[in-house]
Design an enzyme around this catalytic site. Structure first.
Site, PDB file in Angstrom:
ATOM      1  N   HIS A 256       0.846  -1.196   0.000  1.00 41.73           N
ATOM      2  CA  HIS A 256       0.000   0.000   0.000  1.00 41.73           C
ATOM      3  C   HIS A 256       0.879   1.243   0.000  1.00 41.73           C
ATOM      4  O   HIS A 256       0.515   2.268   0.567  1.00 41.73           O
ATOM      5  CB  HIS A 256      -0.912   0.027   1.237  1.00 41.73           C
ATOM      6  CG  HIS A 256      -1.765  -1.170   1.394  1.00 41.73           C
ATOM      7  ND1 HIS A 256      -1.488  -2.164   2.307  1.00 41.73           N
ATOM      8  CD2 HIS A 256      -2.894  -1.560   0.744  1.00 41.73           C
ATOM      9  CE1 HIS A 256      -2.419  -3.104   2.223  1.00 41.73           C
ATOM     10  NE2 HIS A 256      -3.270  -2.769   1.281  1.00 41.73           N
TER      11      HIS A 256
ATOM     12  N   GLY B   5      13.218   1.623 -28.771  1.00 43.00           N
ATOM     13  CA  GLY B   5      14.046   1.861 -27.590  1.00 43.00           C
ATOM     14  C   GLY B   5      15.253   0.977 -27.418  1.00 43.00           C
ATOM     15  O   GLY B   5      15.955   1.091 -26.406  1.00 43.00           O
TER      16      GLY B   5
END
Length: 599
Positions: free
Chosen positions: A226, A426
């Site tokens: 969290h 990339g």
């Protein structure tokens, strides 16, 4: 390091419900109590023990993704990172009411424990005849929280909770009693440890944009799911071979008084474990495979015997770029234990008809099977003919030139990579760097030494094929192969060496055109290559500085060109022109050309 602040949703308030509806669409065997955000099995066998879990959303597939036959009976979902309230949980208990009893399994977070606990007690008060039919298991497997710190609140629950769901759910499916299912769940919870690591925290949809918590060179060990801060930060980001042993020390230490949670055997080893490598949401499958490999290597060094391996997204933290490692310490097969290792593994291997559970082999992992290529000398290869064994006029200068070019490509990797992030996929800078490093290794090993130029070019062609790969590797390999062929036919003739090179380069370019539609101006590596070779050919090889200048100008000009070939053709043309981004492949050729001459 930047945080992904953008998300796909209608509104933050409806995101959880919209997601749960989508899950029920995917899996028609489950149903949704929308008002209470409870996902439950639509065909529950009420002669079997029910398993109820839940917590805040944002950890998908936990918790609702594990509802179904062989695992959970229902999951109660709160808002993102917020516990459901007690009335929601009571509704969940009512929905799974059955003849045999219910086991509630929650992660050790204060909100979850309080709300699920309150609902259990309220249910018992309303149904005194069933007060003993609802049991409660709290999972706290996070070893980042030390014993002193956890004296009151206990350790946080992480991905090890999913192993509790799976093993207890399998036993319930087999018809185990309430006591048996509860005892299994509690045993697994008591013998599981986890540790997480992240490159950055995550962002909660609908909240204000976040600033970075970690610098680009930092990682954090022991992060919660969290966004809770971890145990410590490390900089620079270590290689997996350095990082994984540190994480395992948290899990298996027998000397750390704060974190010796399980009775591992220590240095003598011999313990059997189940390994779960959990994606916290933002790690690529490519990287996850490498984490599994390195973890297996590190566990073997500790003489721990891995009986099962699970890998994937089990309990995420939205899109956090991180992973966690969980170990379930199995009971000794020598001692009489309940449950036994065999029973635990059988429950883990049992089928689960739920979308969140990942495929597993159900067998002890073996050493990786690899098939080695035959030695190069036994393979068909380009071999210079006897008359092609032509030494460079100056062996040392030849190899020094190649080295100079390779070092320049390595130094230019960040710049070229940044260009390719905008103009391609990339990887151009890293591809060129990989090829350059492989060439330098061949020089170091004496394979490329200038005593046989044609054979040296053949080796470079093979490196382009094997070490670079992809489109760039193929183009370079074809070009150098064709160059070697051209030199074989021109160097033995009455051409001067300089003219032989210019003729061979022109021949190689024509052969390259056979395999690519790119022609200048095309915004590809062909632009500077063709400009360089054209000038060199017209001057019969006598104007190298001017040819290099023409090649460099060709690369610079790609800033203004519309892409007609290559990866850039898929990028919005106006964006490339507005940002004046040159073609990364063309820029790589520019770097090579400009380092052919020592300044």
């Amino acid at each position: 390091m930047s945080i992904q602040n953008k998300h796909f949703f209608n509104t933050p308030d409806t995101l959880v419900i919209d997601s749960l509806k989508g899950l029920c669409t995917i899996n028609p065997k489950i149903a949704l109590d929308e008002a209470n955000k409870v996902v439950y099995s639509d065909s529950q066998d009420r002669s079997k023990v029910a398993l109820l879990c839940g917590g805040g959303s944002g950890h998908e597939p936990a918790h609702a993704g594990f509802v179904g036959k062989g695992m959970l009976t229902a999951a109660v979902c709160g808002n993102v990172f917020a516990s459901p309230n007690a009335s929601q949980v009571r509704r969940g208990i009512d929905l799974v009411d059955n003849d045999k009893g219910t086991v509630i399994i929650v992660k050790n977070y204060t909100g979850d424990v309080l709300n699920f606990g309150l609902a259990k007690e309220q249910y018992a008060a309303l149904h005194p005849d069933k007060a003993n039919q609802v049991r409660f298991v709290i999972v706290g497997d996070d070893v980042a929280v030390g014993k002193t710190q956890a004296t009151i609140v206990g350790r946080r629950g992480l991905a090890g909770t999913v192993l509790v769901y799976k093993i207890a759910g399998a036993l319930a499916e087999l018809g185990g009693s309430l006591d048996e299912v509860f005892n299994y769940a509690q045993w697994v919870a008591d013998n599981t440890v986890s540790i997480g690591v992240g490159l950055e925290h995550c962002h909660v949809p609908g909240t204000a944009p976040s600033s970075s918590h970690l610098s680009s060179s930092e990682i954090e060990i022991g992060m919660g799911i969290h966004n809770e801060s971890g145990h410590k930060r490390i900089s620079p980001v270590p290689a997996l071979s350095d990082l994984i042993p540190q994480l395992l020390d948290f899990l298996t230490s027998t000397t750390d008084s704060e974190r010796s949670f399980l009775p591992f055997s220590g240095p003598q080893g011999g313990d059997e474990v189940v390994l779960l490598v959990n994606n916290l949401g933002g790690v690529s499958e490519l990287e996850m495979g490498a984490v599994v490999t390195e973890t297996m290597v590190a566990l073997a060094k500790q003489n721990l015997s891995v009986q099962r391996v699970l890998s994937g997204s089990f309990m995420t933290s939205l899109n956090m770029p991180g992973f966690s490692i969980t170990l379930l310490l199995l009971p000794s097969r020598v001692a009489q234990a309940s449950p036994s290792a065999e029973e635990i593994l059988a429950s883990l291997d049992a089928p689960a008809d739920v979308p969140g559970w990942k495929w597993s082999s159900g067998v002890v992992p073996a050493e990786t099977k690899t098939r080695l290529a035959a030695p190069r000398e036994n393979q068909p290869a380009f071999v210079a003919s006897s008359h092609g064994a032509t030494a460079a006029p100056d062996d040392k200068m030849f190899t020094e030139t190649i080295q100079r070019v390779c070092h320049a490509l390595i130094a230019a990797e960040p710049e070229i990579t940044q260009m390719d992030v905008i103009a391609g996929d990339g990887d151009c800078g890293l591809t060129l760097k990989g090829g350059a490093e492989a060439v330098l290794k061949k020089i170091e090993d004496g394979v490329i030494d200038g005593t046989n130029v044609i054979q040296d070019i053949v080796v470079i062609s093979q490196i382009a094929e094997e070490a670079m790969g992809g489109t760039s590797g193929a183009l370079y390999s074809i070009f150098f192969s064709a160059l070697a062929q051209g030199l074989q036919s021109t160097l033995p003739s009455d051409h001067t060496v300089v003219k032989a090179w210019s003729v061979s380069l022109l021949s190689a370019l024509e052969k390259l055109y056979t395999y690519t539609h790119a022609r200048p101006p095309s915004r590809t590596l062909v632009d500077p290559l063709a400009a360089f070779i054209d000038v060199l050919a017209k001057a019969e090889g006598q104007s190298l500085p001017e040819a290099i200048q023409a090649g460099s100008a060709g690369a610079e000009k790609t800033r203004e060109l519309e892409a007609k070939a290559g990866r850039s053709a898929y990028v919005e043309g106006a964006r490339l022109k507005d940002q004046k981004v040159p073609d990364p492949g063309a820029w790589g050729v520019k770097v090579i050309l400009e380092n052919l001459i020592k300044i």
